[in-house]
Each structure stands twice: as structure tokens, then as C-alpha cells.
Design a protein around this motif. Structure first.
Motif, PDB file in Angstrom:
ATOM      1  N   LYS A   1       0.862  -1.178   0.000  1.00  0.00           N
ATOM      2  CA  LYS A   1       0.000   0.000   0.000  1.00  0.00           C
ATOM      3  C   LYS A   1       0.896   1.225   0.000  1.00  0.00           C
ATOM      4  O   LYS A   1       1.978   1.195   0.608  1.00  0.00           O
TER       5      LYS A   1
ATOM      6  N   THR B   1       0.694   5.500   0.766  1.00  0.00           N
ATOM      7  CA  THR B   1      -0.150   6.607   1.234  1.00  0.00           C
ATOM      8  C   THR B   1       0.444   7.927   0.741  1.00  0.00           C
ATOM      9  O   THR B   1       1.636   8.193   0.923  1.00  0.00           O
TER      10      THR B   1
ATOM     11  N   VAL C   1      -5.739   1.071  -7.707  1.00  0.00           N
ATOM     12  CA  VAL C   1      -6.954   1.042  -6.885  1.00  0.00           C
ATOM     13  C   VAL C   1      -6.765   1.903  -5.636  1.00  0.00           C
ATOM     14  O   VAL C   1      -5.793   1.748  -4.903  1.00  0.00           O
TER      15      VAL C   1
ATOM     16  N   THR D   1      -7.926   2.845  -1.909  1.00  0.00           N
ATOM     17  CA  THR D   1      -8.683   2.178  -0.841  1.00  0.00           C
ATOM     18  C   THR D   1      -9.206   3.176   0.190  1.00  0.00           C
ATOM     19  O   THR D   1     -10.057   2.841   0.996  1.00  0.00           O
ATOM     20  N   ARG D   2      -8.681   4.394   0.153  1.00  0.00           N
ATOM     21  CA  ARG D   2      -9.169   5.386   1.115  1.00  0.00           C
ATOM     22  C   ARG D   2      -8.882   6.799   0.635  1.00  0.00           C
ATOM     23  O   ARG D   2      -7.809   7.068   0.085  1.00  0.00           O
TER      24      ARG D   2
ATOM     25  N   ASP E   1      -4.920   6.486   0.128  1.00  0.00           N
ATOM     26  CA  ASP E   1      -4.262   5.178   0.231  1.00  0.00           C
ATOM     27  C   ASP E   1      -4.506   4.448  -1.078  1.00  0.00           C
ATOM     28  O   ASP E   1      -5.656   4.374  -1.538  1.00  0.00           O
ATOM     29  N   VAL E   2      -3.467   3.910  -1.678  1.00  0.00           N
ATOM     30  CA  VAL E   2      -3.654   3.127  -2.899  1.00  0.00           C
ATOM     31  C   VAL E   2      -3.013   1.756  -2.737  1.00  0.00           C
ATOM     32  O   VAL E   2      -2.071   1.593  -1.959  1.00  0.00           O
ATOM     33  N   GLN E   3      -3.545   0.798  -3.494  1.00  0.00           N
ATOM     34  CA  GLN E   3      -2.974  -0.551  -3.471  1.00  0.00           C
ATOM     35  C   GLN E   3      -1.907  -0.611  -4.540  1.00  0.00           C
ATOM     36  O   GLN E   3      -2.183  -1.005  -5.681  1.00  0.00           O
TER      37      GLN E   3
ATOM     38  N   SER F   1       0.795  -4.504   2.979  1.00  0.00           N
ATOM     39  CA  SER F   1      -0.589  -4.492   3.437  1.00  0.00           C
ATOM     40  C   SER F   1      -0.799  -5.669   4.381  1.00  0.00           C
ATOM     41  O   SER F   1      -0.414  -6.794   4.090  1.00  0.00           O
TER      42      SER F   1
ATOM     43  N   ASN G   1      -3.689  -6.644   5.364  1.00  0.00           N
ATOM     44  CA  ASN G   1      -5.057  -7.108   5.222  1.00  0.00           C
ATOM     45  C   ASN G   1      -5.070  -8.441   4.467  1.00  0.00           C
ATOM     46  O   ASN G   1      -5.154  -8.469   3.252  1.00  0.00           O
TER      47      ASN G   1
END
Ligand SMILES: C=C(O[C@@H]1C=C(C(=O)O)C=C[C@H]1O)C(=O)O
Length: 385
Positions: free
Chosen positions: A296, A298, A323, A325-326, A344-346, A376, A378
């Protein structure tokens, strides 16, 4: 059943649990060997096909032993998550030539706070020894890392039920520290007590306003309880441990309570079942993230005031298939008309698409800063067919 039989059975369960622990440790060691082989072969850490096949077999084998498939799946998803994150950590330490075995980690609050749990979780994954530096304010955490009194700072950034923590976003605007990691902690509010008692005997509950609010439905079932507001959940635990009476309890984290010798009377009490807080990890230097793990990045940027400026910036991400994400916005101090955006990007910062996107964003934004790129955490479970 007489007491002797019960004791014998419990002894057998205790011995068996120790065996389970040894097996789990052995599995983890094997996963680390797998990670070492992946360093050599450059294979991605995660292998969904292998996980799917493994879970399918375990469910079938479990059924032969009268173990419910849902139970087996949940258990092994947790084991696999630990395995993946442990492997990720090993690759990261290797890539960044981090030989250091101990680290000082700064976090908010006295022992037992959710931030403390996050700090411990991060520390345990990356270091053999952790020196815990409990702070009183978010800004103290940043300062300890900036001045080299701690290597890492852990800050909560968002909660799935109460949203973003603005104070932390604002601190990120003014620091030179880099974001080097993230941790998600499930928040499990429990009723903790200091000794033998039950829900009917309790008269006073100690906690922080947030858990009281997040568990209102459960609390509504006990109108006779009196609520005592504390400045932190850790302070509530301390109070209950000190009072040591069957009529008082704390509404706090079960794991944290263990540090105060408290016992769990009821657990999982939040109105919303999934209650997760995400923490970020700050350090003085940015890290490099291997392409073998999901990364990720930021960013923090200020766009001009012309209409559509944010849309234009987001289109750059879309063009490169990145993508998001936030997306969060905060006012810029001393500039009432503009906003700072946190994105935030992937994507891995070293990837070609991210580098291209950054160059294009640089050209159309008023300011742009990469806060950091990090693995990440997650680990989404594989879908079960
Ligand atoms: C251990 C491995 O790495 C990961 C973890 C797995 C596990 O813990 O069983 C399975 C597949 C991978 O996602 C592996 O590739 O075998």
C-alpha cells in the motif's frame, strides 16, 4: 462426576493444549523456511490455490472427525493469516537489511490500551525484544520517533464504527516521519471483573465513553448499572483491579485486562459485530517493500482551487489502473479555502505504474508527498467454494 475426575480431565486438556501450541510453533517454523525459499525463488508470499486446496482437505478431514466445517475453516484461516504475515515480516527484514533484534516502540496510553496491544503485535512480528514507550499524547509519540528516542510510533488512524481520527491525520501533515506499516486490531469489548461474581451482582461499570457508546444495546439490558466514565480503558481496568470487589466491573478489551489480572465475564459486546481499529506505524526512514507481498502507498496532496482538480488527480490513478482504498480530506491550517487530501492506494511505490502516476500527479497538484509505502496487513481469506 466427582472433583477428582474433573481435575484429571482438565489435566489432560491442559497437556493436549500444550501439544497444540508446540504444533503451531512447528508450523510457523516451517512457514518461515517456506519464506526463505521464496526469497531465493522470488515467488509471491501468498498462494491462494494452495490455501484453497489445503482448507478443502482440512474441512473434509475435519468432518470425518466430527468437527464442523465452519469451525475448521475459521481456525485455519487464522493460522494461515499468521503464517502469511510472519513470512511477510521476514522478507521485509531481509530486504531492508534490518539486523536489529530489538526496538523501542511508542504508543498511546498505559498498559492494556488497544494501542498497547497494537504495539505488541507489531513488535512481536518484527523483533525479538521490544521496549515499550507508553505516551500521553499522540504528538508525544511523533516526537519520540522524530528525536530518535523510539524507532517506531504506533498511531490509530481509523475505526470501522466511529471513523477517522482527525488528530492523527493532522499530525501527518507536519512530520518528516515515514509510514512503514499498518496493523488492524479487532476491538472486542468485554465485561471484566477482579474475582468471582456475576452480572446480577455488578453495580458500577468503569470505562471510556467510546465503549459505553459502542455497547449501548448490551448495556440497555442492565438498567440498574451505574456508569463511571474514565479517561481511558486502561484507567478503568486499573480501577477495577484496585477496588477488587464483586460489585464493580470494567467494559474494556479482554486481552488488555489480562495484564491487570482481570477475568472476562462476557465478551463480544459491541452493537456492531465487526469493530476494527486500523493503526499506522511511523519510523524515521522510509522502507522498501518487496514485490512479493501486496503493498500500500499513502500520499498526501493539496490540489489547486479550480473546479474538478480532485477529480483530475483521481483520474490519473484510474488511468494507471491503481486502486484507491481510502480518501480523506482535512483543512490546511491557516488556509481556510483549501483542503489536504490523504490517499491510500494498493500499489508498490517502486512499480512502474506508481512512478508514472506520481510524475503526472506532481504536474497537476500544488503539493504532493509520499507518506510511505508498506506491506498491506489485510490478509483476506480465500473464498470457499
Ligand atoms: C506456507 C506457504 O505460504 C502461504 C501460507 C500458507 C500456509 O500457511 O499454509 C499457504 C500458502 C501461502 O499463501 C506456502 O506457500 O506453502
Amino acid at each position: 462426576m466427582n472433583d477428582n475426575t474433573l481435575l484429571t480431565l482438565r489435566d489432560r486438556i491442559s497437556a493436549l493444549d500444550l501439544n497444540l501450541l508446540s504444533l503451531l510453533a512447528e508450523r510457523r517454523a516451517l512457514a518461515l523456511d517456506v519464506a526463505r525459499s521464496k526469497i531465493a525463488s522470488q515467488r509471491p508470499i501468498r498462494d491462494m490455490a494452495r490455501e484453497r486446496e489445503l482448507l478443502k482437505r482440512l474441512v473434509t478431514e475435519g468432518q470425518k472427525r466430527d468437527l464442523d466445517g465452519f469451525y475448521v475453516t475459521r481456525l485455519f484461516q487464522m493460522i494461515i493469516e499468521d503464517s502469511v504475515l510472519t513470512q511477510q515480516a521476514l522478507l521485509q527484514l531481509d530486504l531492508n537489511h534490518q539486523e536489529q533484534r530489538s526496538a523501542r516502540v511508542a504508543f498511546l496510553g498505559p498498559k492494556g490500551s488497544y494501542s498497547h496491544l497494537a504495539a505488541r503485535q507489531y513488535g512481536a512480528r518484527y523483533f525479538e525484544q521490544v521496549v515499550e514507550c507508553g505516551c500521553q499524547k499522540f504528538s508525544d509519540i511523533v516526537q519520540l520517533v522524530e528525536t530518535g528516542q523510539a524507532e517506531y510510533g504506533i498511531l490509530p488512524i481509523e475505526n470501522s464504527s466511529s471513523g477517522s481520527i482527525n488528530e492523527v491525520y493532522d499530525l501527518l501533515q507536519h512530520t518528516h516521519l515515514s509510514l512503514v506499516g499498518e496493523i488492524a486490531i479487532p476491538i472486542d469489548h468485554c465485561i471484566l471483573v477482579s474475582g468471582n461474581t456475576n452480572l446480577e451482582r455488578i453495580e458500577v461499570i468503569y470505562s471510556h465513553p467510546q465503549p459505553f457508546q459502542q455497547c449501548s444495546q448490551f448495556l440497555g439490558r442492565f438498567p440498574q448499572w451505574q456508569f463511571d466514565y474514565c479517561e481511558s480503558t486502561a484507567a478503568a481496568m486499573e480501577k477495577v483491579a484496585q477496588l477488587n470487589r464483586p460489585t464493580v466491573a470494567a467494559l474494556v478489551s479482554g486481552q488488555g485486562g489480562a495484564l491487570y489480572g482481570l477475568q472476562v465475564l462476557e465478551s463480544n459486546l459491541a452493537n456492531q459485530q465487526q469493530n476494527i481499529t486500523r493503526f499506522i506505524v511511523l519510523a524515521r526512514k522510509p522502507i522498501d517493500v518487496t514485490e512479493q507481498v501486496p503493498a500500500k502507498t499513502t500520499l498526501i496532496m493539496a490540489t489547486g482551487q479550480q473546479s474538478g482538480a480532485l477529480v483530475e488527480a483521481l483520474l490519473v490513478l484510474r488511468t494507471h489502473g491503481i486502486v484507491m482504498t481510502r480518501l480523506e480530506s482535512r483543512p490546511i491550517h491557516g488556509n481556510a479555502h483549501e483542503e489536504m487530501f490523504y490517499i491510500d492506494v494498493q500499489a508498490n511505490l517502486r512499480s512502474g505504474k506508481m512512478q508514472k502516476a506520481l510524475r503526472e500527479l506532481q504536474a497537476i497538484t500544488r503539493s504532493l508527498k509520499v507518506l510511505g509505502c508498506y506491506p498491506s496487513e489485510n490478509v483476506l481469506p480465500v473464498d470457499q467454494e
